[in-house]
Each structure stands twice: as structure tokens, then as C-alpha cells.
Design a protein around this motif. Structure first.
Motif, PDB file in Angstrom:
ATOM      1  N   LEU A 125       0.854  -1.333  -0.253  1.00 38.02           N
ATOM      2  CA  LEU A 125      -0.349  -0.058   0.209  1.00 38.02           C
ATOM      3  C   LEU A 125       0.710   1.117  -0.077  1.00 38.02           C
ATOM      4  CD1 LEU A 125      -2.540   1.187   0.541  1.00 38.02           C
ATOM      5  CD2 LEU A 125      -3.016   1.420   2.666  1.00 38.02           C
ATOM      6  N   ASP A 126       1.338   2.348  -1.401  1.00 42.38           N
ATOM      7  CA  ASP A 126       1.949   2.739  -0.824  1.00 42.38           C
ATOM      8  C   ASP A 126       1.356   4.341  -0.519  1.00 42.38           C
ATOM      9  OD1 ASP A 126       3.625   1.897  -1.905  1.00 42.38           O
ATOM     10  OD2 ASP A 126       3.330   2.300  -4.129  1.00 42.38           O
ATOM     11  N   ALA A 127      -0.100   4.772  -1.145  1.00 46.80           N
ATOM     12  CA  ALA A 127      -1.188   5.840  -0.063  1.00 46.80           C
ATOM     13  C   ALA A 127      -2.042   5.734  -0.726  1.00 46.80           C
ATOM     14  CB  ALA A 127      -0.187   6.796  -1.188  1.00 46.80           C
ATOM     15  N   TRP A 128      -2.750   6.137   0.700  1.00 42.58           N
ATOM     16  CA  TRP A 128      -4.608   6.383  -0.135  1.00 42.58           C
ATOM     17  C   TRP A 128      -4.832   7.777   0.755  1.00 42.58           C
ATOM     18  CZ3 TRP A 128      -8.914   6.017   3.775  1.00 42.58           C
ATOM     19  CH2 TRP A 128      -7.819   5.947   5.568  1.00 42.58           C
ATOM     20  N   SER A 129      -6.106   8.082   0.348  1.00 45.21           N
ATOM     21  CA  SER A 129      -6.539   9.574   0.567  1.00 45.21           C
ATOM     22  C   SER A 129      -8.170   9.390   0.887  1.00 45.21           C
ATOM     23  CB  SER A 129      -5.999  10.782  -0.018  1.00 45.21           C
ATOM     24  OG  SER A 129      -7.119  10.528  -0.894  1.00 45.21           O
ATOM     25  N   LEU A 130      -8.353   9.897   2.120  1.00 43.51           N
ATOM     26  CA  LEU A 130      -9.988   9.879   1.902  1.00 43.51           C
ATOM     27  C   LEU A 130     -10.334  11.341   2.449  1.00 43.51           C
ATOM     28  CD1 LEU A 130     -12.920   8.768   3.581  1.00 43.51           C
ATOM     29  CD2 LEU A 130     -12.278   8.621   5.729  1.00 43.51           C
ATOM     30  N   SER A 131     -11.461  11.471   1.422  1.00 39.46           N
ATOM     31  CA  SER A 131     -11.978  13.413   1.167  1.00 39.46           C
ATOM     32  C   SER A 131     -13.611  13.149   1.448  1.00 39.46           C
ATOM     33  CB  SER A 131     -11.860  13.198  -0.136  1.00 39.46           C
ATOM     34  OG  SER A 131     -11.562  14.643  -0.578  1.00 39.46           O
TER      35      SER A 131
END
Length: 133
Positions: A125-131
Motif C-alpha cells: 500500500l503506497d498511499a491512500w486518501s479519504l475526502s
């Protein structure tokens, strides 16, 4: 966070974000003030040689869960893109509307769970974002 504004939480630290064979990677993000959710977008950057090995779930602070990806895309590698209640480049396996206004608050710890269900290779998992809006 007031209605009509957005807050984005990113996890790019890569600590314990390896997606090893038959293992689960869990990453959390804290949302400090979000009394209502009208729209939700999740961006993911998961590197893996076989995306069909993966099940990805989003879990809200009240433990409501939706499966974003469920072992599809047999010949495809990597899972990179966005899921959203108003669309995205990826289609979620389960309806993301379970997280909207009727469920209560977005305030608290959100969790992204990435499960590798096959042996013989690995990823991360390199990155994740939640908006949330």
C-alpha cells in the motif's frame, strides 16, 4: 468540518504497509471534525502484481464497512485510482452510500484494510486518501 467543506486525510508513511502473501495491511486516518457526510471519495495507490489477489475494505469510525475491491481483475496489476459516492475511476464492489448522512458522523478513525488472499507474490500500500464533504 462543516457541511459543504472537504477534509482530506492522507497516509503516505509506508510504515507496515507491505501487502505480503496471505496477510492483511491496515492503515488508519483520523478525521477530527465531520458531523455529516454528503459525499465521500477514497483514492488508493496499491502496488501488486495480481490485483485479483486483493480484497480492499473501507471501515468508518462506527465500524460500518464497504468492500471497495474484491479479488477481481485477474490479469491486471496494481490498484490505483479513486472510488466515490459520486463516481470515480474505480467501481466499488459495495455501495458507498452506507457512509452517507444517515449513518451519523465521519468524525473519528477511518480504516483501510488491504488483504492479500494468494501466495507467490506480494505488494504494498503506497498511499491512500479519504475526502469527506
Amino acid at each position: 468540518m462543516e457541511a459543504g467543506t472537504a477534509e482530506t486525510i492522507n497516509d503516505n508513511d509506508n510504515d507496515n504497509d507491505n501487502d505480503n502473501d496471505n496477510d492483511t495491511t491496515v492503515s488508519t486516518a483520523m478525521v477530527s471534525d465531520c458531523p455529516y457526510i454528503y459525499e465521500l471519495t477514497v483514492d488508493v495507490d496499491i502496488q501488486h502484481s495480481w490485483r485479483s489477489d486483493l480484497r480492499v475494505r473501507l471501515i468508518d469510525p462506527t465500524r460500518i464497512t464497504a468492500v471497495l475491491h474484491n479479488r477481481t481483475g485477474f490479469w491486471d496489476a496494481d490498484l490505483v485510482g479513486s472510488y466515490g459516492t459520486s463516481g470515480g475511476s474505480l467501481n466499488p464492489d459495495e455501495d458507498l452510500s452506507v457512509f452517507l448522512d444517515s449513518t451519523g458522523t465521519g468524525t473519528g478513525t477511518w480504516t483501510l484494510s488491504v488483504e492479500d488472499h494468494a501466495a507467490g507474490d506480494s505488494g504494498q500500500l503506497d498511499a491512500w486518501s479519504l475526502s469527506l464533504t
